[in-house]
Design a protein around this motif. Structure first.
Motif, PDB file in Angstrom:
ATOM      1  N   TRP A   1       0.847  -1.164  -0.187  1.00 46.52           N
ATOM      2  CA  TRP A   1      -0.108   0.087   0.097  1.00 46.52           C
ATOM      3  C   TRP A   1       0.949   1.300  -0.072  1.00 46.52           C
ATOM      4  N   GLY A   2       2.124   1.419   0.583  1.00 50.13           N
ATOM      5  CA  GLY A   2       2.956   2.283   0.853  1.00 50.13           C
ATOM      6  C   GLY A   2       3.412   2.580  -0.758  1.00 50.13           C
ATOM      7  N   ALA A   3       3.589   1.528  -1.586  1.00 53.02           N
ATOM      8  CA  ALA A   3       4.178   1.837  -2.851  1.00 53.02           C
ATOM      9  C   ALA A   3       2.981   2.231  -3.709  1.00 53.02           C
TER      10      ALA A   3
ATOM     11  N   VAL B   1       7.140   3.927   4.198  1.00 54.68           N
ATOM     12  CA  VAL B   1       7.318   3.436   2.825  1.00 54.68           C
ATOM     13  C   VAL B   1       7.086   4.509   1.635  1.00 54.68           C
ATOM     14  N   ALA B   2       5.837   5.151   1.538  1.00 60.91           N
ATOM     15  CA  ALA B   2       5.507   6.189   0.811  1.00 60.91           C
ATOM     16  C   ALA B   2       6.476   7.333   0.605  1.00 60.91           C
TER      17      ALA B   2
ATOM     18  N   THR C   1       0.306  12.480   1.339  1.00 62.22           N
ATOM     19  CA  THR C   1      -0.889  11.803   1.020  1.00 62.22           C
ATOM     20  C   THR C   1      -1.091  10.722   1.820  1.00 62.22           C
ATOM     21  N   SER C   2       0.172  10.282   1.980  1.00 60.82           N
ATOM     22  CA  SER C   2       0.048   8.565   2.759  1.00 60.82           C
ATOM     23  C   SER C   2      -0.087   9.103   4.343  1.00 60.82           C
TER      24      SER C   2
END
Length: 304
Positions: free
Chosen positions: A22-24, A260-261, A101-102
């Motif tokens: 989901w981060g990617a 991650v994002a 955004t994340s």
């Protein structure tokens, strides 16, 4: 082992995998938006993902519901969990970095607790939950920036749109709990995404025209990732982790996604975050820890 206490090494790996997937997805969606419009990005996301999940349903020979009531519930779920949040957040990402955004996406858990407390008798808002919600919203306001909230410029409107998407996710969670109980998760996800496609396609045709198909390999790769991996596969992994770890532990994913994002946004798009955004994430994380409640329970046991 209970879902709310200890986790096996394998479950931790699956939680981390879900967070990475989901981060990617934030980077993949932003990459696709370089060439396609927000609603087209939604169509390209829900349509292929629905096809993959129906294939899974067929391979597992799961019963497909025929009752109009169930398909009506799928329609509402597709609107609340896919069309509205995917559309709002895709538009927001045109003006907001993937990392921010994340971070704002983490507000989904805050809204989820608040909505559940209003809808379900067994989800009342206790003192520590109220403190967690308050701290979480303070984190959201800090991440956006108090001045940006007052100015209401394009960037702050985009951030508000993203928050609107997180509220829609929370409403979808309450709707799904009330109306989709007893269905196999694969069937529920496939039905929801099918109805989302039926809603998103005419909306896209009316507002943006036909979704483009003559796209660059880079855009197709981004679409393939966020539709097949970050939507279809992620739904299957999500329900697997939910069954093994419980909803409380799944809140950990919300905390694991932004790093991650943020890292991918910095590496591939040269994005940077303000100190306010980082401080906002810290407050949001604190709110989520309070909502989880395990830290408080441990401190209570130690003091007794």
């Amino acid at each position: 082992m209970t879902p709310q206490t200890s986790l096996s090494s394998r479950t931790w790996i699956e939680l981390a995998a879900l967070a990475c997937i989901w981060g990617a997805s934030f980077l993949a969606i932003r990459t696709a938006l370089d060439e396609i419009a927000p609603l087209a990005a939604v169509v390209w996301r829900v349509g292929p993902a629905a096809c993959v999940l129906w294939l899974v349903v067929a391979l597992r020979r799961l019963p497909v519901p025929r009752a109009p009531r169930v398909w009506g519930a799928f329609l509402v779920m597709g609107l609340l969990n896919n069309v509205v949040p995917f559309g709002l957040m895709a538009w927001g990402q045109l003006h907001v970095s993937t990392g921010l955004t994340s971070i704002l996406n983490a507000a989904t858990a805050i809204w989820g607790v608040l909505v559940a407390s209003l809808v379900f008798a067994d989800e009342r808002l206790t003192l520590h939950r109220a403190a967690g919600v308050s701290l979480g919203f303070a984190g959201v306001a800090t991440a956006i920036g108090w001045e940006a909230i007052a100015d209401l410029d394009l960037q702050s409107l985009a951030q508000i749109a993203i928050l609107g998407g997180t509220l829609s996710y929370a409403l979808a969670g309450a709707w799904g709990r009330q109306h989709l109980r007893g269905l196999a998760p694969e069937v529920a996800a496939a039905g929801m995404l099918t109805c989302a496609t039926l809603l998103a396609l005419p909306l896209t045709l009316a507002l943006e025209g036909p979704p483009p198909v003559d796209l660059s390999p880079r855009t197709f790769a981004a679409i393939g990732y966020y539709a097949l991996v970050a939507t279809a596969l992620a739904y299957l992994l999500y329900y697997r982790v939910l069954a093994k770890a419980g909803s409380g532990n799944l809140m950990l994913v919300t905390l694991m996604i932004p790093p991650v994002a943020i890292t991918l946004g910095a590496l591939f798009r040269g994005e940077t975050l303000t100190s306010g955004a980082i401080a906002g994430f810290a407050l949001l994380a604190g709110g989520l820890v309070l909502l989880d409640g395990r830290v408080l329970r441990r401190r209570t046991r130690v003091s007794v």
